[in-house]
Write an enzyme that holds these catalytic residues in place. Sequence first.
Site, mmCIF file in Angstrom:
data_model
loop_
_atom_site.group_PDB
_atom_site.id
_atom_site.type_symbol
_atom_site.label_atom_id
_atom_site.label_comp_id
_atom_site.label_asym_id
_atom_site.label_seq_id
_atom_site.Cartn_x
_atom_site.Cartn_y
_atom_site.Cartn_z
ATOM 1 N N GLN A 128 50.460 30.688 32.199
ATOM 2 C CA GLN A 128 51.027 32.010 32.113
ATOM 3 C C GLN A 128 51.277 32.359 33.771
ATOM 4 O O GLN A 128 50.360 32.788 34.474
ATOM 5 C CB GLN A 128 50.038 33.232 31.608
ATOM 6 C CG GLN A 128 50.606 34.595 31.645
ATOM 7 C CD GLN A 128 49.223 35.485 31.321
ATOM 8 O OE1 GLN A 128 48.094 35.187 31.604
ATOM 9 N NE2 GLN A 128 49.659 36.506 31.055
ATOM 10 N N GLY A 129 52.529 32.512 34.123
ATOM 11 C CA GLY A 129 52.972 32.749 35.322
ATOM 12 C C GLY A 129 53.516 34.412 35.509
ATOM 13 O O GLY A 129 54.714 34.445 35.530
ATOM 14 N N GLU B 3 45.835 38.602 25.061
ATOM 15 C CA GLU B 3 45.147 38.197 26.118
ATOM 16 C C GLU B 3 43.605 39.042 26.064
ATOM 17 O O GLU B 3 42.675 38.788 26.518
ATOM 18 C CB GLU B 3 45.830 38.369 27.691
ATOM 19 C CG GLU B 3 44.720 38.166 28.768
ATOM 20 C CD GLU B 3 45.637 37.978 29.849
ATOM 21 O OE1 GLU B 3 45.629 36.719 30.454
ATOM 22 O OE2 GLU B 3 46.225 38.837 30.345
HETATM 23 C C1 LIG Z 1 39.933 33.803 36.668
HETATM 24 C C2 LIG Z 1 41.052 34.384 36.717
HETATM 25 C C3 LIG Z 1 42.189 34.079 35.922
HETATM 26 C C4 LIG Z 1 43.432 34.460 35.786
HETATM 27 N N1 LIG Z 1 44.512 33.827 35.359
HETATM 28 C C5 LIG Z 1 45.833 34.181 35.194
HETATM 29 C C6 LIG Z 1 46.869 33.712 34.616
HETATM 30 O O1 LIG Z 1 46.897 32.526 33.990
HETATM 31 N N2 LIG Z 1 48.185 33.950 34.696
HETATM 32 C C7 LIG Z 1 48.541 35.144 35.591
HETATM 33 O O2 LIG Z 1 49.417 35.610 35.549
HETATM 34 N N3 LIG Z 1 47.411 35.832 36.124
HETATM 35 C C8 LIG Z 1 46.013 35.522 35.981
HETATM 36 N N4 LIG Z 1 45.198 36.057 36.685
HETATM 37 C C9 LIG Z 1 45.462 37.125 37.551
HETATM 38 C C10 LIG Z 1 45.050 38.471 37.174
HETATM 39 O O3 LIG Z 1 45.874 39.055 36.062
HETATM 40 C C11 LIG Z 1 45.027 39.648 38.226
HETATM 41 O O4 LIG Z 1 44.000 39.410 39.063
HETATM 42 C C12 LIG Z 1 44.873 41.000 37.783
HETATM 43 O O5 LIG Z 1 45.757 41.582 37.205
HETATM 44 C C13 LIG Z 1 44.672 41.796 39.139
HETATM 45 O O6 LIG Z 1 45.399 41.670 40.043
HETATM 46 P P1 LIG Z 1 44.813 41.387 41.607
HETATM 47 O O7 LIG Z 1 44.000 40.628 41.655
HETATM 48 O O8 LIG Z 1 46.220 41.418 42.373
HETATM 49 O O9 LIG Z 1 44.137 42.706 41.946
HETATM 50 P P2 LIG Z 1 44.819 44.084 42.755
HETATM 51 O O10 LIG Z 1 45.763 44.646 41.940
HETATM 52 O O11 LIG Z 1 45.009 43.644 44.004
HETATM 53 O O12 LIG Z 1 43.537 44.893 42.620
HETATM 54 C C14 LIG Z 1 42.781 45.159 43.656
HETATM 55 C C15 LIG Z 1 41.507 46.267 43.128
HETATM 56 O O13 LIG Z 1 42.117 47.340 43.117
HETATM 57 C C16 LIG Z 1 42.129 47.950 41.685
HETATM 58 N N5 LIG Z 1 43.407 48.653 41.424
HETATM 59 C C17 LIG Z 1 44.499 48.189 41.679
HETATM 60 N N6 LIG Z 1 45.492 49.342 41.136
HETATM 61 C C18 LIG Z 1 44.622 50.322 40.598
HETATM 62 C C19 LIG Z 1 45.137 51.554 40.123
HETATM 63 N N7 LIG Z 1 46.481 51.744 39.857
HETATM 64 N N8 LIG Z 1 43.851 52.533 40.048
HETATM 65 C C20 LIG Z 1 42.921 51.957 40.303
HETATM 66 N N9 LIG Z 1 42.410 50.989 40.577
HETATM 67 C C21 LIG Z 1 43.376 49.921 40.847
HETATM 68 C C22 LIG Z 1 41.740 47.100 40.752
HETATM 69 O O14 LIG Z 1 41.185 47.259 39.589
HETATM 70 C C23 LIG Z 1 41.042 46.094 41.842
HETATM 71 O O15 LIG Z 1 39.760 46.527 41.666
HETATM 72 C C24 LIG Z 1 43.904 35.711 36.924
HETATM 73 C C25 LIG Z 1 42.921 36.351 37.527
HETATM 74 C C26 LIG Z 1 41.473 35.740 37.422
HETATM 75 C C27 LIG Z 1 40.553 36.331 38.346
#
Ligand SMILES: Cc1cc2nc3c(=O)[nH]c(=O)nc-3n(C[C@H](O)[C@H](O)[C@H](O)COP(=O)(O)OP(=O)(O)OC[C@H]3O[C@@H](n4cnc5c(N)ncnc54)[C@H](O)[C@@H]3O)c2cc1C
Lengths: 366, 767
Positions: B494-495, B618
């Site tokens: 998933q990208g 998911e």
């Molecule tokens: C093990 C693992 C597997 C994954 N696999 C995939 C995959 O296969 N494909 C894919 O596309 N993605 C994947 N992801 C990515 C995942 O979808 C993202 O990590 C997730 O959406 C959070 O984005 P971020 O890590 O950039 O955190 P950020 O969005 O930068 O958030 C950082 C912190 O800020 C908080 N935050 C952000 N916005 C708000 C808000 N509006 N209100 C309150 N708090 C907020 C978050 O909760 C978090 O605590 C994976 C992640 C992990 C850890």
Amino acid sequence: MATENDIVAELAASAQRVVADGPGPTGARSRRSQLPGYDPSYLGLLTDLGWLGILVPEEDGGIGLGLPEMAAVVRELEKGLMGEPLLPYAVLGARVLVHGDGPARAALLAQVPAGECLAALALDFNGALPAVTAVPADGGWRLSGQAGSVVGGVSATHLLVPAQAADGVRLFAVPASSPGVTRTHLWRADDTPLGQVALAEVVVGNGEVVATPAAAETAVARALDETRIVAAAGLLGLSEHMLAMTLDYMGVRKQYDQLIGSFQALQHKAVDLYIDKERAAAALQFGLATGGDPATLPLAAVRAKGRCSDTACRVARDSIQLHGAIGFTDEHDLGLYVKRVLTLSAWLGNAGEQRRRFIDMGWALA
Amino acid sequence: MSDSIDLAELRASIRDVLVQEADSVRVHAHVDRLAGVGAGGRVTADCFHDRALAATVASLGWAGLGVPEADGGLGLGMEALAVLYEELGRCAAPIPLLSTYLAADVMGQAPHMVRDRWLPALLSGEIFAAYAPATRLAGDRLTGQVTHVLDGASAGVFLLGLKGGRLAVVARDAPGLTVTPVPAVDHTRGMAHLALQDVAVDLLPVPAAVADRHAALALACDSLGGAQAVLEKTIEYLKVRTQFDQPLGRFQALKHRVADHKLRLEVARSLVAEALAAEEGDWALGLAQLARAGANAAYVAIADDAVQLHGGIGFTWELDIHLYLKRARLNRGLFGGDDSAMDLAAAALVTVPPAPAVAPVAGAPRPLDHVSNEEAFRAAVRAWLSAVVPADWKGRLLGAPEEDYVAFQRRWFDELKKVGLATPHWPKSWGGEDLPLTHAVILNEELARADAPRPDMFTVSLFHLPATLFAYGTPVQQERYLTGVRDRGEVWCQGFSEPGAGSDLASLRTRAEKRTREGGRVVYVVNGQKVWSSYAANARYCLLLARTDPQAPKKQAGISYFIMDMDTPGVTCRPIRQMNGGAEFCELFLDDVEIPAENLIGAEGEGWRIAQATLSAERGLIIVDLAERLRFAMEGLLSAAGTGAVGWWSDAAHRRAFMGHYGRMLAVRRTIREMMAEVAADPHMGASPLPTYVKVLYSELLHEHTAFLLDRGGPAAQVARPRLTGDGNQAVGPYEAYLWSYAWTIAGGANEVLKNIVAERVLGLPR
Ligand SMILES: Cc1cc2nc3c(=O)[nH]c(=O)nc-3n(C[C@H](O)[C@H](O)[C@H](O)COP(=O)(O)OP(=O)(O)OC[C@H]3O[C@@H](n4cnc5c(N)ncnc54)[C@H](O)[C@@H]3O)c2cc1C
């Protein structure tokens, strides 16, 4: 004359410089799963700074400062992941020697400040005395058994071994190169080594006795409590550092066109962590203020180690969450701090175990 | 038993009565009266309940709800009473029905002499009853004290739990019994101290456990109703009260607090439902106590915070909030208190044998040939698993190289495929099995019990892809790609996420530009970067989101959804090492990647809407079997505790913490079953909040529970051991499991963001 506070502040400032000049997380990363778990030149630096002798009394050749001074140093050093090998050798090992009453005590202690004697206390998991027995032999002793948890054991010059003899526990300083000593190691959560020692009929003389049955168990217990307080300072330093990293990140990471630090729920979480950290600092302060008196030392240690372990684990957990996926990567330094927290909080008893000790010592009902 | 329609009707009719007869004004009036009594008035036996309400209740015959028809009741059982108790709790009704109907339930099972004397009076509303569980008294002539008996002030008859688990009945006017009414701070109820001096009592052949279970469930329902009501009032207030020129409900910190409360309430509700459904024995008893502790804890947490969230007005006598707070606090302390509820639950549940036994079946039958009968299906799945799950498969993957893991995943997928169990949840038209819900539950239970491998590498193939293509794919896409998964085990990734677009997925910047190549071939040229794409290094295809219209007025509107072949020139994949040592997730660099136009899913600009379907799958469905696996792990620990093999079990704080986790696990499982029922009825699930609940509840539980186990293990649990290659869903040991739990609190929408969703979309707080 410099007041006690001045010395603490000065030591903290020099430790900050050491961290600033040191390799920091990069160094920790490159040392992962490498023996001896620290950079040998760093040991030289610690010697030059005199820090190996902070907790060695002046009359024994050290600089004779107390827990507050050592705590200030370790609190800062942990921010650069540089608390080892000060903790096993200059805190735990040194303090066991200090509390000894045997013939080996003075000579070894005199070698601690110069880094010539690196003494590691042989324990079992969870701080229990190891299953080692001592039988009299040829005017000396023969030691057999094993110790499963010997932090600093792999590179120690001496193993401080509490052994069960017919008349009680005697503490021996066994040169690590003695025939019959086998040293192996496992890796801890932070990829620093955890020594394991097996003793097969190791022959030691009476001159190697650090503490007689009259003093041995108390010496170990006191040194452990003192070390718990210094480790608590390290955990506080780690909490401060992780919190700072997290606040920094909240101030640069943008989502939804705004800094994530502007989301109120995250602000509240950060404030809660800050308050928790302050509370840990107060518990540490209490520990340092009351840790000098043997009567109050156990409670001081329980409180400081329990609270600081708890706080550090919580700050670690929420820091990852607040970083999002980047916090879950190995490339990000946060993970190194989190694993250090896991290691240090578990060492010599995590929060749950300190709570248990508190109850077992009867304070819960007092 | 009554079906759920009846219960809904019953609830509505009870509520109709109570909004008239026990509305806020009436309850306040009663409370004021009693408070006046406390300030010097005369305490009488009948001042502790609302007499007018009692008269109405008597005329309505609610007393008969749970009583068997043969005894003149309606025979609707505990489920119906549960509805009543919840509704009474909802309005903090000042009437001791809980104790009275509990007594009626017990008396109904007593011999004629006792039953005939008390049951008619209890049912007609002529007298009330009170129950004092687990007193220290014994024998048929009792001497001693029993303090703080709930509803004792109003009671005409007392039911006493004696040493040894027996029950005794004694009339209020029995010689030697002195009843001293004790007003409670919770003025909606009263208590009494009993002094017994050689009082003759009737011993009942009914075990005290019957009364204890009833008491626990009733209290749990009372708490559930109260918690629900006080939360509703609080949310309402957050919507109308403005400060800093906005409704309080817009402040995110408050949103998260009420979202947490909502989730607590869901857990309590599921746990109570689970306890009501438990048939008998220690299991039913243990669950009732667990439900009681869980519901009381939720009530206290919500009522406590309700005061705070109302600010100054929440501290007034005039508002209802303090009535709930006081009732919550009393509930928590009743019947020995909630700590004792946890201890009773622990004592009862350690004795429960894990999971049902089935008659063994020889060979490796194809489970899907046995769907006609649930028992047979279970037996066949079990036999098949024992034939095909490689012995020591975990041992062989410990520290194994990545290739071994990938090969093993493929082998396991093939094994599942052979018997149709790789895609049992797919519709028949797509080569799936349309497996009925009951069977899906059984299948998951058995996979968990056998600790069978999980086809993790195929997660996107099995869940995200079908959720997307079933609804939005063209027939050609469906045919090509679903078959590819089903028949050839093609791996998908998933990208979605990008370095700058995590939680705020809609801000993604990867660009797709439409171009016409020679021969009229239309392609999209894609440039950008994706990150955290799990298993991308092993994937053949990618579900890709990219921006086709950067000028779209709303950023969501410019996004399109593509199928990307990972072998296309310009795709570079770099695995990223994770803090748990694995490297499943990857970075994808996309440089002039050409995607043929026929690989667009849906229309241009529809990507955001379609992605919601992907994300919904998911959030909920991939947790289904994981919760089941957690259950087996926990029950293994419970039975080990029963044999004394768990060192920390004797530490009450640790034991109770564990029981709390166990209760939450049972609740999540129930929510999962409800979610599966919804999916079965409507595969697209629309706006259902259940997948979100499941994701947040499971991940938080997993995180806390693994941290708990890691702590219990001390340093020994942290010694590095070879890890099971692959992701951490089947981690060996608490350390690995603990680290992996972050994947669940962050991935699939970070929990913080999901709590925003709960607050805004479920609770209706303003954006
Ligand atoms: C093990 C693992 C597997 C994954 N696999 C995939 C995959 O296969 N494909 C894919 O596309 N993605 C994947 N992801 C990515 C995942 O979808 C993202 O990590 C997730 O959406 C959070 O984005 P971020 O890590 O950039 O955190 P950020 O969005 O930068 O958030 C950082 C912190 O800020 C908080 N935050 C952000 N916005 C708000 C808000 N509006 N209100 C309150 N708090 C907020 C978050 O909760 C978090 O605590 C994976 C992640 C992990 C850890």
